[in-house]
Design an enzyme around this catalytic site. Structure first.
Site, PDB file in Angstrom:
ATOM      1  N   GLU A  31      -6.473 -10.521  -1.156  1.00  0.00           N
ATOM      2  CA  GLU A  31      -7.239 -10.281  -0.144  1.00  0.00           C
ATOM      3  C   GLU A  31      -8.692 -10.296  -0.534  1.00  0.00           C
ATOM      4  O   GLU A  31      -9.213  -9.293   0.115  1.00  0.00           O
ATOM      5  CB  GLU A  31      -6.768  -8.937   0.535  1.00  0.00           C
ATOM      6  CG  GLU A  31      -5.089  -9.068   0.862  1.00  0.00           C
ATOM      7  CD  GLU A  31      -4.689  -7.922   1.673  1.00  0.00           C
ATOM      8  OE1 GLU A  31      -5.600  -6.904   2.091  1.00  0.00           O
ATOM      9  OE2 GLU A  31      -3.268  -7.379   1.811  1.00  0.00           O
ATOM     10  N   ASP A  64     -12.256 -10.212  -0.880  1.00  0.00           N
ATOM     11  CA  ASP A  64     -13.688 -10.025  -0.185  1.00  0.00           C
ATOM     12  C   ASP A  64     -14.796  -9.209  -1.054  1.00  0.00           C
ATOM     13  O   ASP A  64     -13.976  -8.183  -1.509  1.00  0.00           O
ATOM     14  CB  ASP A  64     -13.674 -10.041   1.363  1.00  0.00           C
ATOM     15  CG  ASP A  64     -12.804  -8.645   1.707  1.00  0.00           C
ATOM     16  OD1 ASP A  64     -12.720  -7.823   0.833  1.00  0.00           O
ATOM     17  OD2 ASP A  64     -12.480  -8.489   2.887  1.00  0.00           O
ATOM     18  N   HIS A  72     -10.377  -5.833  -2.321  1.00  0.00           N
ATOM     19  CA  HIS A  72     -11.679  -5.814  -1.400  1.00  0.00           C
ATOM     20  C   HIS A  72     -12.785  -5.071  -2.234  1.00  0.00           C
ATOM     21  O   HIS A  72     -12.746  -3.744  -2.313  1.00  0.00           O
ATOM     22  CB  HIS A  72     -11.068  -4.646  -0.193  1.00  0.00           C
ATOM     23  CG  HIS A  72      -9.922  -5.405   0.604  1.00  0.00           C
ATOM     24  ND1 HIS A  72     -10.261  -6.696   1.372  1.00  0.00           N
ATOM     25  CD2 HIS A  72      -8.535  -5.164   0.916  1.00  0.00           C
ATOM     26  CE1 HIS A  72      -9.077  -6.930   1.862  1.00  0.00           C
ATOM     27  NE2 HIS A  72      -8.141  -6.067   1.786  1.00  0.00           N
ATOM     28  N   GLU A 123       0.807  -1.089  -0.047  1.00  0.00           N
ATOM     29  CA  GLU A 123      -0.047  -0.046   0.181  1.00  0.00           C
ATOM     30  C   GLU A 123       0.804   1.156   0.009  1.00  0.00           C
ATOM     31  O   GLU A 123       0.685   2.078   0.771  1.00  0.00           O
ATOM     32  CB  GLU A 123      -0.921  -0.099   1.096  1.00  0.00           C
ATOM     33  CG  GLU A 123      -1.878  -1.231   1.191  1.00  0.00           C
ATOM     34  CD  GLU A 123      -2.913  -1.186   2.341  1.00  0.00           C
ATOM     35  OE1 GLU A 123      -2.963  -0.417   3.110  1.00  0.00           O
ATOM     36  OE2 GLU A 123      -3.424  -2.258   2.435  1.00  0.00           O
TER      37      GLU A 123
HETATM   38  O1  G3I Z   1      -3.495  -7.202  18.684  1.00  0.00           O
HETATM   39  C1  G3I Z   1      -4.549  -6.047  19.269  1.00  0.00           C
HETATM   40  C2  G3I Z   1      -4.908  -6.827  20.744  1.00  0.00           C
HETATM   41  O2  G3I Z   1      -3.771  -6.876  21.467  1.00  0.00           O
HETATM   42  C3  G3I Z   1      -6.026  -5.657  21.382  1.00  0.00           C
HETATM   43  O3  G3I Z   1      -6.628  -6.276  22.339  1.00  0.00           O
HETATM   44  C4  G3I Z   1      -7.209  -5.628  20.138  1.00  0.00           C
HETATM   45  C5  G3I Z   1      -8.178  -4.510  20.678  1.00  0.00           C
HETATM   46  O4  G3I Z   1      -8.803  -4.059  19.522  1.00  0.00           O
HETATM   47  O5  G3I Z   1      -6.529  -4.959  19.006  1.00  0.00           O
HETATM   48  C6  G3I Z   1      -5.628  -5.849  18.387  1.00  0.00           C
HETATM   49  O6  G3I Z   1      -4.990  -5.316  17.004  1.00  0.00           O
HETATM   50  C7  G3I Z   1      -5.977  -5.510  16.172  1.00  0.00           C
HETATM   51  C8  G3I Z   1      -5.523  -6.201  14.913  1.00  0.00           C
HETATM   52  O7  G3I Z   1      -6.164  -6.179  13.793  1.00  0.00           O
HETATM   53  C9  G3I Z   1      -5.566  -7.940  15.446  1.00  0.00           C
HETATM   54  O8  G3I Z   1      -6.837  -8.123  15.838  1.00  0.00           O
HETATM   55  C10 G3I Z   1      -5.869  -3.926  15.713  1.00  0.00           C
HETATM   56  O9  G3I Z   1      -6.603  -3.189  16.334  1.00  0.00           O
HETATM   57  C11 G3I Z   1      -6.980  -4.081  14.293  1.00  0.00           C
HETATM   58  O10 G3I Z   1      -6.782  -2.594  13.885  1.00  0.00           O
HETATM   59  C12 G3I Z   1      -6.287  -4.951  13.266  1.00  0.00           C
HETATM   60  O11 G3I Z   1      -6.841  -4.834  11.976  1.00  0.00           O
HETATM   61  C13 G3I Z   1      -6.360  -5.485  11.209  1.00  0.00           C
HETATM   62  C14 G3I Z   1      -5.977  -4.292   9.776  1.00  0.00           C
HETATM   63  O12 G3I Z   1      -5.636  -5.047   8.701  1.00  0.00           O
HETATM   64  C15 G3I Z   1      -4.951  -3.262  10.709  1.00  0.00           C
HETATM   65  O13 G3I Z   1      -4.872  -2.502   9.705  1.00  0.00           O
HETATM   66  C16 G3I Z   1      -7.253  -6.510  10.475  1.00  0.00           C
HETATM   67  O14 G3I Z   1      -7.483  -7.687  11.475  1.00  0.00           O
HETATM   68  C17 G3I Z   1      -6.734  -7.075   9.053  1.00  0.00           C
HETATM   69  O15 G3I Z   1      -7.828  -7.695   8.360  1.00  0.00           O
HETATM   70  C18 G3I Z   1      -6.518  -5.833   8.079  1.00  0.00           C
HETATM   71  O16 G3I Z   1      -5.740  -6.402   6.970  1.00  0.00           O
HETATM   72  C19 G3I Z   1      -5.647  -5.210   6.085  1.00  0.00           C
HETATM   73  C20 G3I Z   1      -4.275  -6.109   5.434  1.00  0.00           C
HETATM   74  O17 G3I Z   1      -3.311  -6.178   6.289  1.00  0.00           O
HETATM   75  C21 G3I Z   1      -3.853  -4.832   4.141  1.00  0.00           C
HETATM   76  N1  G3I Z   1      -4.950  -4.495   3.236  1.00  0.00           N
HETATM   77  C22 G3I Z   1      -6.018  -4.228   3.946  1.00  0.00           C
HETATM   78  C23 G3I Z   1      -6.572  -5.153   4.855  1.00  0.00           C
HETATM   79  C24 G3I Z   1      -7.565  -4.707   5.599  1.00  0.00           C
HETATM   80  O18 G3I Z   1      -7.821  -3.552   6.064  1.00  0.00           O
END
Ligand code: G3I
Length: 301
Positions: free
Chosen positions: A232, A234, A205, A127
């Site tokens: 990715e 969906d 996406h 990105e």
């Molecule tokens: O690990 C912490 C945890 O310790 C905490 O308790 C919890 C509370 O919210 O947050 C956890 O972290 C989260 C993490 O996912 C793991 O679950 C983050 O807040 C959350 O922001 C994070 O979201 C991920 C996101 O990327 C981050 O930008 C999504 O799961 C994941 O699907 C998403 O994937 C991205 C790709 O990497 C790149 N392309 C876009 C795609 C969708 O956004």
């Protein structure tokens, strides 16, 4: 063939899903994962914040569990993602200039070396291009270290793991548009100058429509001499969900250098977009019409 992985393999492709090691205790999730998919990618556990929470202190626990699960179940692994402006650990967010450049190089070297030989394709840079009409780079701390940061990342990854295919990965690149053309020009330049890049990931996406030139866009990148992958996938729930999944699958099959498709989760309830029910299995693990559309597309022709 009666599973996605077998049907894709018959066409010389992989069919993958994003997952997390904490899901391995969810029997329904794992049953579907092992039955239907032959490639997995860590939804979060191989990112910079997860693997290097403190500078030069690496933790590979989650990623290692993914790799072990893949090996035990006849799957390969996509690596996601070595460098990205988002999900950087706090310490890296606060770096700039040479210190950030050197931290990036060290991060790529250590992570790609740890997983050397176990990753079929790495998202080396994720990105890095801006949305909208500029076709240029996204502003970020990494971009501010110099426009050459992307090629430095690819050369560093190649040195650390010469066996992995090295990908550039982005979203909103589903048709020929300013953003995808900016990336296209970068890839063309990299190929001309011998910067090591092997593949481009199209996150895909998707909403309730699909660019009419989705396949043509994949093809123009393939014509540059790189593989393309759907990384990715969906698709928003709605009357068009199954047909969009089908068109994406057919587009990949129609492009010789499209080597595989990854969906960004297993069940709707696992998805980062769960309110939109964007995946192939519902929250009870049942196959949706979109699943059947993908399977039939993989089996046809
Ligand atoms: O690990 C912490 C945890 O310790 C905490 O308790 C919890 C509370 O919210 O947050 C956890 O972290 C989260 C993490 O996912 C793991 O679950 C983050 O807040 C959350 O922001 C994070 O979201 C991920 C996101 O990327 C981050 O930008 C999504 O799961 C994941 O699907 C998403 O994937 C991205 C790709 O990497 C790149 N392309 C876009 C795609 C969708 O956004």
């Amino acid at each position: 063939n009666t599973t996605l992985r077998a049907a894709a393999a018959a066409k010389g492709r992989y069919f993958g899903a994003a997952t997390s090691s904490f899901m391995f205790s969810d029997t329904q999730h794992v049953t579907i994962l092992n039955r239907e998919f032959n490639s997995i990618v860590a939804e979060n556990e191989m990112k910079w914040d997860a693997t290097e929470p403190n500078q030069n202190q690496f933790t590979f626990t989650g990623g290692d569990r993914l790799v072990a699960h893949a090996r035990a179940n006849g799957m390969s692994v996509r690596g996601h993602a070595l460098v990205w402006h988002a999900q950087q650990p706090r310490w890296a967010q606060n770096l700039s200039g040479t210190a950030l450049r050197n931290a990036m190089i060290n991060h790529i070297t250590r992570v790609a070396t740890h997983y050397r030989g176990q990753i079929h394709s790495w998202d080396v840079v994720n990105e890095a291009f801006a949305d909208g009409g500029s076709g240029g780079r996204r502003d970020s701390n990494l971009q501010r270290t110099g426009n050459d940061w992307i090629e430095v990342a690819f050369r560093t990854a190649r040195a650390a793991d010469p066996t992995a295919k090295l990908c550039y990965n982005d979203y909103n690149t589903d048709g020929v548009n300013a953003k995808s053309t900016g990336i296209y020009n970068m890839v063309r330049d990299f190929k001309a100058r011998g910067v090591p890049i092997d593949c481009v990931g199209f996150q895909s996406h998707l909403g309730t429509g699909l660019a009419s030139d989705y396949q043509a866009n994949l093809q123009r990148f393939a014509d540059l001499g790189v593989d393309v992958q759907i990384t990715e996938l969906d698709v928003a729930q709605g009357s068009s969900q199954a047909s969009i999944y089908e068109r994406v699958t057919r587009a990949c099959l129609a492009v010789t250098r499209c080597t595989g498709i990854t969906v960004w989760g297993v069940r709707d309830s696992d998805s980062w977009r769960r309110g939109e029910n964007p995946l192939l299995f519902d929250g009870n693990g049942n196959k949706k019409p979109a699943y059947t559309a993908v399977l039939n597309a993989l089996n046809s022709g």
